[in-house]
Scaffold this active site. Structure first.
Site, mmCIF file in Angstrom:
data_model
loop_
_atom_site.group_PDB
_atom_site.id
_atom_site.type_symbol
_atom_site.label_atom_id
_atom_site.label_comp_id
_atom_site.label_asym_id
_atom_site.label_seq_id
_atom_site.Cartn_x
_atom_site.Cartn_y
_atom_site.Cartn_z
ATOM 1 N N GLY A 292 25.265 -14.119 -13.667
ATOM 2 C CA GLY A 292 26.186 -13.237 -13.969
ATOM 3 C C GLY A 292 27.641 -13.416 -14.345
ATOM 4 O O GLY A 292 27.880 -13.148 -14.954
ATOM 5 N N ARG A 293 28.365 -12.781 -12.610
ATOM 6 C CA ARG A 293 30.009 -13.311 -13.291
ATOM 7 C C ARG A 293 30.427 -14.981 -14.426
ATOM 8 O O ARG A 293 30.871 -14.659 -15.502
ATOM 9 C CB ARG A 293 30.578 -13.608 -11.903
ATOM 10 C CG ARG A 293 32.221 -13.274 -12.261
ATOM 11 C CD ARG A 293 32.967 -14.178 -11.183
ATOM 12 N NE ARG A 293 32.406 -13.947 -9.174
ATOM 13 C CZ ARG A 293 32.407 -12.450 -9.131
ATOM 14 N NH1 ARG A 293 33.791 -12.242 -8.967
ATOM 15 N NH2 ARG A 293 31.781 -12.675 -7.717
ATOM 16 N N TYR A 334 38.509 -5.986 -2.941
ATOM 17 C CA TYR A 334 38.564 -8.081 -3.081
ATOM 18 C C TYR A 334 39.754 -8.480 -2.760
ATOM 19 O O TYR A 334 39.540 -9.197 -2.500
ATOM 20 C CB TYR A 334 37.167 -8.315 -3.428
ATOM 21 C CG TYR A 334 35.818 -7.944 -3.216
ATOM 22 C CD1 TYR A 334 35.159 -7.796 -2.611
ATOM 23 C CD2 TYR A 334 35.332 -8.354 -5.082
ATOM 24 C CE1 TYR A 334 33.844 -7.421 -2.684
ATOM 25 C CE2 TYR A 334 33.768 -8.135 -5.053
ATOM 26 C CZ TYR A 334 33.135 -7.885 -4.100
ATOM 27 O OH TYR A 334 31.715 -6.696 -4.025
ATOM 28 N N CYS A 361 45.131 8.797 -7.205
ATOM 29 C CA CYS A 361 45.511 9.453 -5.963
ATOM 30 C C CYS A 361 45.584 8.593 -4.530
ATOM 31 O O CYS A 361 45.097 8.866 -3.758
ATOM 32 C CB CYS A 361 45.589 10.674 -5.923
ATOM 33 S SG CYS A 361 46.636 11.615 -4.176
ATOM 34 N N GLU A 362 45.603 6.991 -4.649
ATOM 35 C CA GLU A 362 45.714 5.894 -3.636
ATOM 36 C C GLU A 362 46.758 5.500 -3.470
ATOM 37 O O GLU A 362 46.758 4.115 -5.050
ATOM 38 C CB GLU A 362 44.626 5.973 -3.923
ATOM 39 C CG GLU A 362 43.201 6.503 -3.694
ATOM 40 C CD GLU A 362 42.785 6.479 -2.064
ATOM 41 O OE1 GLU A 362 43.502 5.959 -1.000
ATOM 42 O OE2 GLU A 362 41.937 7.305 -1.786
#
Length: 439
Positions: A292-293, A334, A361-362
């Site tokens: 996939g990746r 990750y 807002c993190e």
């Protein structure tokens, strides 16, 4: 600077992908914007398929659509002769809407619902990868109700831990996925499947993790699976038609990453399967893999507009962009690392080291730490490479930020394949209160 696929710097000092100027793309479609290099996707897909063909081995290369699933991407996978791995009713529905040949769809997942299995059975898809005893019984019930049979693989956990992040390691004994090879669960599942009138057991499946840079884990997993196959041949007379060794083949995100060419993974897997099949005196099973990746990851680039700047004296320079963990949650999830350039001033000299902050807002919404760049201004655009896998697929509406558009580029042409969400889209499913709330 490392450019992937058809990416290059044009005469305007702009990043160009697929023969299209990314600065012009950003002006036309807005930012953030996912840009996919279609030629590179085709090249990656063919590198897997052609290795099997060159070595004259029956195989299916199934694109793991969880990496990036849209109707256009599923159609592109079909054009390249791939099979398709889906892991939810939504991904299956997308495949059906795209007109993908159902006989080449494989359905994974550790908690498939009755409705999802019923959709798969009613559409007569090629194979369901059964993950647990609950599903084994539920699928048989669905088949009985539909008066039909279904081809299955059994997913097993071979007890192999890939050298990757804990969250993307799936082949170890303590995993939410699959039947354990070592604890007797796989033996029981094989016996149960073989006794069913409604399930046709094609073989077994394993997936040991993601972003893997060596072949050893795949070979050890194959060895453990064949150890059980010998036992099952003796006890049940069962020889697999299919052996699925999953995916997880790594790509280059930064210069620290050293992935192997697709052909090297495939050649090693084929060699190991041949050796064990000969030892058991059985036909070489059809080999299935699920990249996939490694098909879409380095084909995707995200273009952002640069916004605010903050300097913490003697500590750090922050530059904020108009996206972040809503379009690429991997750094927060990750601690994933990326490389980037200014799309509109690619080869300008480096003048500073900055950290790229998202707009959510993190405090954890940081895209890249300590990135060397030319002096960036609010009219610049940042291109972040290798965002093709698990960017759009994991995009979200945190802070009610609309998800970006997706554009495919190839041979100097651009095609919009996913429209940008609007604010109206964000509230489309909201239902207003019928009456005023009384305190």
């Amino acid at each position: 600077m490392f450019l992937h696929g058809t990416s290059k710097v044009n005469e305007k000092n702009h990043l160009e992908i697929g023969g299209v100027d990314t600065v012009e793309l950003a002006k036309q479609y807005g930012t953030p914007l996912y840009v996919y290099d279609v030629a590179l996707i085709r090249e990656r897909a063919r590198s897997f398929r052609e290795t099997f063909k060159r070595l004259n081995i029956a195989a299916q290369v199934a694109y793991a659509s969880k990496a990036f699933s849209t109707i256009a991407m599923v159609q592109l996978a079909h054009e390249e002769g791939l099979s398709l791995d889906v892991v939810s009713g939504g991904e299956l529905f997308t495949a059906i809407q795209a007109g993908f040949p159902v006989e080449r769809i494989h359905f994974h997942g550790n908690n498939k619902s009755y409705e999802e299995l019923d959709m798969a059975v009613k559409n007569n898809i090629g194979c369901i990868v059964v993950d647990n005893f609950y599903e084994l019984s539920l699928l048989e019930q669905v088949c009985i109700e539909n008066k039909t049979t279904m081809k299955i693989l059994l997913r097993v956990t071979p007890g192999v831990e890939a050298h990757t992040h804990d969250y993307i390691t799936t082949g170890q004994d303590d995993s939410k996925f699959g039947f354990g090879l070592e604890n007797g669960q796989a033996d029981q599942a094989v016996e149960q499947a073989l006794h069913s009138e409604y399930l046709e057991l094609l073989g077994i499946h394993s997936h040991i993790g993601s972003q893997i840079f060596e072949t050893t884990g795949f070979l050890v997993a194959a060895g453990k699976m064949f150890g059980k196959l010998k036992d099952w041949k003796d006890r049940f007379g069962f020889a697999p038609k299919v052996l699925n060794l999953g995916g997880g083949f790594g790509i280059r995100y930064t210069e620290e990453d050293k992935p192997l060419p697709a052909s090297k993974y495939v050649e090693a897997i084929i060699g190991e399967v041949k050796k064990h099949a000969d030892d058991l005196s059985i036909d070489i099973p059809e080999i299935w893999i699920e990249p996939g990746r490694s098909i879409v990851g380095d084909a995707g680039t995200t273009i952002y507009s640069v916004g605010s700047r903050k300097e913490v004296p003697n500590i750090r320079q922050y530059i904020a962009i108009d996206g972040g963990m809503t379009d690429n949650i991997r750094p927060a999830l990750y601690q994933a690392k990326y490389e980037a350039v200014l799309a509109n001033r690619v080869e300008d000299p480096v003048e500073e080291t900055v950290s790229i902050a998202g707009k959510c807002c993190e405090s954890g919404d940081m895209l890249i730490w300590d990135l060397p760049l030319p002096k960036a201004n609010s009219d610049d655009m940042l291109a972040v490479f290798c965002t093709g896998a698990y960017g759009y697929a994991m995009a979200n509406n945190y802070n009610r930020i609309p998800r970006p558009a997706v554009v495919f580029v190839e041979n100097g042409e651009a095609q919009l394949v996913v429209q940008r969400e609007s604010y109206e889209d964000l509230v489309r499913l909201d239902i207003p209160l019928k009456s005023k709330i009384v305190d």
